[in-house]
Enzyme design. Structure first.
Site, PDB file in Angstrom:
ATOM      1  CG  HIS A 178      -0.877  -5.282   2.167  1.00 24.29           C
ATOM      2  ND1 HIS A 178      -0.274  -5.143   3.394  1.00 24.29           N
ATOM      3  CD2 HIS A 178      -0.772  -4.061   1.554  1.00 24.29           C
ATOM      4  CE1 HIS A 178       0.162  -3.887   3.513  1.00 24.29           C
ATOM      5  NE2 HIS A 178      -0.130  -3.220   2.418  1.00 24.29           N
ATOM      6  NE  ARG A 209       2.357  -3.938  13.228  1.00 30.38           N
ATOM      7  CZ  ARG A 209       2.061  -4.016  11.937  1.00 30.38           C
ATOM      8  NH1 ARG A 209       1.498  -2.988  11.326  1.00 30.38           N
ATOM      9  NH2 ARG A 209       2.339  -5.105  11.250  1.00 30.38           N
ATOM     10  CB  SER A 267      -0.975  -0.002   1.176  1.00 30.09           C
ATOM     11  OG  SER A 267      -0.322  -0.290   2.379  1.00 30.09           O
ATOM     12  CG  ASP A 324      -3.371  -8.473   9.550  1.00 24.14           C
ATOM     13  OD1 ASP A 324      -3.782  -7.389   9.976  1.00 24.14           O
ATOM     14  OD2 ASP A 324      -2.738  -8.588   8.493  1.00 24.14           O
ATOM     15  CG  HIS A 342       5.759  -9.134   8.289  1.00 24.33           C
ATOM     16  ND1 HIS A 342       6.693  -8.297   7.754  1.00 24.33           N
ATOM     17  CD2 HIS A 342       4.616  -8.410   8.383  1.00 24.33           C
ATOM     18  CE1 HIS A 342       6.143  -7.112   7.557  1.00 24.33           C
ATOM     19  NE2 HIS A 342       4.885  -7.148   7.929  1.00 24.33           N
TER      20      HIS A 342
HETATM   21  N1  CMX Z   1       1.233 -19.893   6.234  1.00 20.97           N
HETATM   22  C1  CMX Z   1       1.681 -20.761   5.319  1.00 20.97           C
HETATM   23  N2  CMX Z   1       2.703 -20.523   4.489  1.00 20.97           N
HETATM   24  C2  CMX Z   1       3.345 -19.357   4.638  1.00 20.97           C
HETATM   25  C3  CMX Z   1       2.973 -18.409   5.597  1.00 20.97           C
HETATM   26  C4  CMX Z   1       1.852 -18.702   6.408  1.00 20.97           C
HETATM   27  N3  CMX Z   1       1.381 -17.840   7.292  1.00 20.97           N
HETATM   28  N4  CMX Z   1       3.787 -17.345   5.508  1.00 20.97           N
HETATM   29  C5  CMX Z   1       4.656 -17.620   4.511  1.00 20.97           C
HETATM   30  N5  CMX Z   1       4.371 -18.841   3.976  1.00 20.97           N
HETATM   31  C6  CMX Z   1       4.987 -19.475   2.829  1.00 20.97           C
HETATM   32  C7  CMX Z   1       4.840 -18.565   1.622  1.00 20.97           C
HETATM   33  O1  CMX Z   1       3.551 -18.708   1.029  1.00 20.97           O
HETATM   34  C8  CMX Z   1       5.947 -19.024   0.750  1.00 20.97           C
HETATM   35  O2  CMX Z   1       5.544 -20.241   0.123  1.00 20.97           O
HETATM   36  P1  CMX Z   1       5.945 -20.541  -1.406  1.00 20.97           P
HETATM   37  O3  CMX Z   1       7.434 -20.652  -1.390  1.00 20.97           O
HETATM   38  O4  CMX Z   1       5.236 -21.823  -1.703  1.00 20.97           O
HETATM   39  O5  CMX Z   1       5.457 -19.372  -2.216  1.00 20.97           O
HETATM   40  C9  CMX Z   1       7.030 -19.370   1.764  1.00 20.97           C
HETATM   41  O6  CMX Z   1       6.369 -19.574   3.018  1.00 20.97           O
HETATM   42  C10 CMX Z   1       8.081 -18.289   1.948  1.00 20.97           C
HETATM   43  O7  CMX Z   1       7.408 -17.067   2.219  1.00 20.97           O
HETATM   44  P2  CMX Z   1       8.095 -15.950   3.138  1.00 20.97           P
HETATM   45  O8  CMX Z   1       9.327 -15.486   2.425  1.00 20.97           O
HETATM   46  O9  CMX Z   1       8.227 -16.419   4.527  1.00 20.97           O
HETATM   47  O10 CMX Z   1       6.975 -14.835   3.149  1.00 20.97           O
HETATM   48  P3  CMX Z   1       6.650 -13.760   2.017  1.00 20.97           P
HETATM   49  O11 CMX Z   1       7.524 -12.581   2.250  1.00 20.97           O
HETATM   50  O12 CMX Z   1       6.660 -14.347   0.653  1.00 20.97           O
HETATM   51  O13 CMX Z   1       5.144 -13.406   2.335  1.00 20.97           O
HETATM   52  C11 CMX Z   1       3.312 -12.913   3.744  1.00 20.97           C
HETATM   53  C12 CMX Z   1       4.796 -12.687   3.499  1.00 20.97           C
HETATM   54  C13 CMX Z   1       2.849 -11.993   4.854  1.00 20.97           C
HETATM   55  C14 CMX Z   1       2.538 -12.572   2.453  1.00 20.97           C
HETATM   56  C15 CMX Z   1       3.097 -14.401   4.125  1.00 20.97           C
HETATM   57  O14 CMX Z   1       3.774 -14.659   5.332  1.00 20.97           O
HETATM   58  C16 CMX Z   1       1.626 -14.759   4.242  1.00 20.97           C
HETATM   59  O15 CMX Z   1       0.992 -15.107   3.230  1.00 20.97           O
HETATM   60  N6  CMX Z   1       1.066 -14.724   5.502  1.00 20.97           N
HETATM   61  C17 CMX Z   1      -0.343 -14.947   5.708  1.00 20.97           C
HETATM   62  C18 CMX Z   1      -1.134 -13.718   5.306  1.00 20.97           C
HETATM   63  C19 CMX Z   1      -0.888 -12.567   6.280  1.00 20.97           C
HETATM   64  O16 CMX Z   1      -0.919 -12.725   7.484  1.00 20.97           O
HETATM   65  N7  CMX Z   1      -0.675 -11.370   5.725  1.00 20.97           N
HETATM   66  C20 CMX Z   1      -0.575 -10.134   6.540  1.00 20.97           C
HETATM   67  C21 CMX Z   1       0.822  -9.568   6.570  1.00 20.97           C
HETATM   68  C22 CMX Z   1       0.829  -8.214   7.234  1.00 20.97           C
HETATM   69  C23 CMX Z   1       0.426  -7.159   6.233  1.00 20.97           C
HETATM   70  O17 CMX Z   1       1.115  -6.952   5.222  1.00 20.97           O
HETATM   71  O18 CMX Z   1      -0.582  -6.509   6.456  1.00 20.97           O
END
Ligand code: CMX
Length: 432
Positions: free
Chosen positions: A264, A319, A234, A365, A310
């Site tokens: 996000h 937070r 964002s 979240d 994250h």
């Molecule tokens: N559950 C399962 N798998 C997860 C995970 C979770 N909570 N968090 C990361 N992973 C997975 C990723 O999907 C990724 O898998 P692939 O290699 O198959 O694509 C792998 O672990 C590596 O990811 P990462 O480098 O640890 O995390 P990213 O930087 O790619 O993504 C985020 C970060 C937040 C998108 C991811 O942790 C996620 O999807 N979390 C759940 C959604 C969430 O809580 N989002 C809110 C974040 C806060 C915000 O931005 O507002």
């Protein structure tokens, strides 16, 4: 345009501009990092390529706003946080109340905005309404009018500030009105000029709050979500759009469209949905073993655990801990809070065993939606709107600072896969 925030920024602007000029003339050509191929393909993860003065996320610690750890700011008001984000200084009481008054004076949303929103089908997502509502106001932009009049570039930030204040003054009224129209089938509640930003927002939502705890939760919510440095979707989107000298109504609306994504800002909605599903499937008080098995099956069938992980953080999000403290302070005895706690004990271990997520710990979240739900805000499609209201503070502050510094239009270089392959091979040959 004569108000204390504009005055203070006008005093600070030449100092910041000089500092940046000196820094660039001394270090402008100094390399500070190397980029790996996987970063180019992987969403620029970890590439230090953006200037953001308002806040910093330290992987092992979490958010700092203008150098202050977020835990030290948890008792502040959103007005104080906005002043801090913009200027780098905590405001005096007088400065805070001037800003409070300024936002309150601008809190009326014009009828044409409500009329626009009322034309949308009732199943439109509240984030689409929020974004559209802001976009509809673009015709009033003082920044665009100033640009069209030929106001010199160096002075444009003052008009940007005015637009941001108008936008922030109205966004709580707009968001609360969207809640009322969309979920309560009721007319928006008019803003009360006597109230501060958070209290007004709470009052305009119209949710019964006999103890004032919901208002306190909202104040905390608006503070905690306000900014998370410059590289999140964002903020980066808002900054990119504003760098083209598009006005804040375009920039914030665009940033909020990014916030609406499930990876996000939509994650808080998804997180609560997940908790409720889990509670339906296992009962409200599952055993640790049952929960662990459920999470494992969830992960191995290709889902993510919302609220965990994250892109930058590598510890439990402070937070999350601050919201947890809020629940403890008010002695919240709700089964959702018990489930949040149980997940906090079990999910990190399951994520570690699964072995993919770089950060197995909860982000903000993982708890925020549960608190809103407990206090009666049960329409979880609305949660990202709450996040958006708060995040507008940070994105506005970021684009104000950028305009003061006069940073140019964003234009990173993109490469085709073929060019990237050539570059990678050439780099390996040079290194060997
Ligand atoms: N559950 C399962 N798998 C997860 C995970 C979770 N909570 N968090 C990361 N992973 C997975 C990723 O999907 C990724 O898998 P692939 O290699 O198959 O694509 C792998 O672990 C590596 O990811 P990462 O480098 O640890 O995390 P990213 O930087 O790619 O993504 C985020 C970060 C937040 C998108 C991811 O942790 C996620 O999807 N979390 C759940 C959604 C969430 O809580 N989002 C809110 C974040 C806060 C915000 O931005 O507002």
């Amino acid at each position: 345009m004569s108000h204390p925030l504009a005055h203070r920024l006008a005093e600070l602007a030449p100092q910041w501009q000089q500092h940046l000029r000196d820094f660039l003339s001394q270090y402008g050509k100094t390399p500070i990092a190397q980029i790996r191929v996987e970063q180019v393909v992987g969403g620029m993860r970890g590439v230090p390529a953006l200037l953001c003065e308002t806040s910093l996320v330290i992987p092992e610690e979490g958010l700092r706003i203008r150098g202050f750890p977020i835990a030290e700011l948890a008792d502040r008001t959103p007005e104080e946080i906005f002043w801090l984000l913009c200027t780098g200084e905590l405001p005096t009481d007088e400065q805070t109340s001037s800003l409070r008054q300024l936002l309150a004076e601008r809190a009326q949303v014009p009828d044409y905005v409500w009329n626009t929103l009322r034309t949308l089908p009732p199943d439109s997502h509240p984030m689409a309404l929020l974004s559209l509502g802001l976009l509809a106001m673009e015709r009033e932009s003082a920044f665009r009018a100033a640009f069209e009049r030929g106001v010199p570039r160096a002075e444009l930030w003052q008009f940007l500030l005015e637009d941001c204040l108008t936008l922030l003054g109205r966004i709580t009224t707009l968001a609360a009105g969207i809640y009322r129209l969309r979920f309560a089938q009721a007319a928006p509640i008019a803003p009360n000029p006597e109230l501060d930003w958070a209290s007004n927002f709470a009052a305009m939502l119209g949710i019964p709050d006999p103890t004032g705890q919901f208002r306190d939760l909202l104040r905390l919510y608006l503070v905690l979500h306000s900014d998370h440095e410059g590289g999140n979707v964002s903020a980066l989107t808002g900054y990119t759009v504003a760098s083209a000298l598009s006005d804040p109504f375009y920039a914030i609306s665009a940033g909020l469209n990014g916030l609406a994504g499930p990876l996000h800002g939509l994650a808080n909605q998804e997180c609560l949905r997940f908790l409720l599903q889990l509670s339906d499937a296992l009962g409200p008080h599952p055993s640790d073993d049952a929960l662990e098995q459920y999470l494992w099956n969830w992960l191995t069938s290709g889902h993510v655990i919302p609220g965990y992980g994250h892109a930058v953080l590598r510890v439990t999000d402070p937070r999350f801990l601050l919201f947890r403290e809020f629940a403890q302070r008010y002695g919240l005895q709700h089964e959702l809070i018990a489930l949040v706690e149980q997940l906090y004990r079990i999910a990190p271990e399951v994520l570690k065993r699964h072995g993919k997520a770089k950060n197995p710990y909860p982000n903000v979240d993982a708890i925020s939606g549960s608190l809103l739900y407990i206090y009666g805000l049960r329409e979880f499609e609305f949660y990202t709107v709450m996040f958006g209201v708060s995040r507008a503070l940070g994105i506005c502050a970021q684009i104000i600072v950028h305009r003061i510094l006069g940073t140019p239009i964003m234009r990173p270089k993109s490469l085709t896969l073929h060019e990237l392959e050539e570059l990678a091979r050439a780099a390996l040959t040079t290194a060997s």
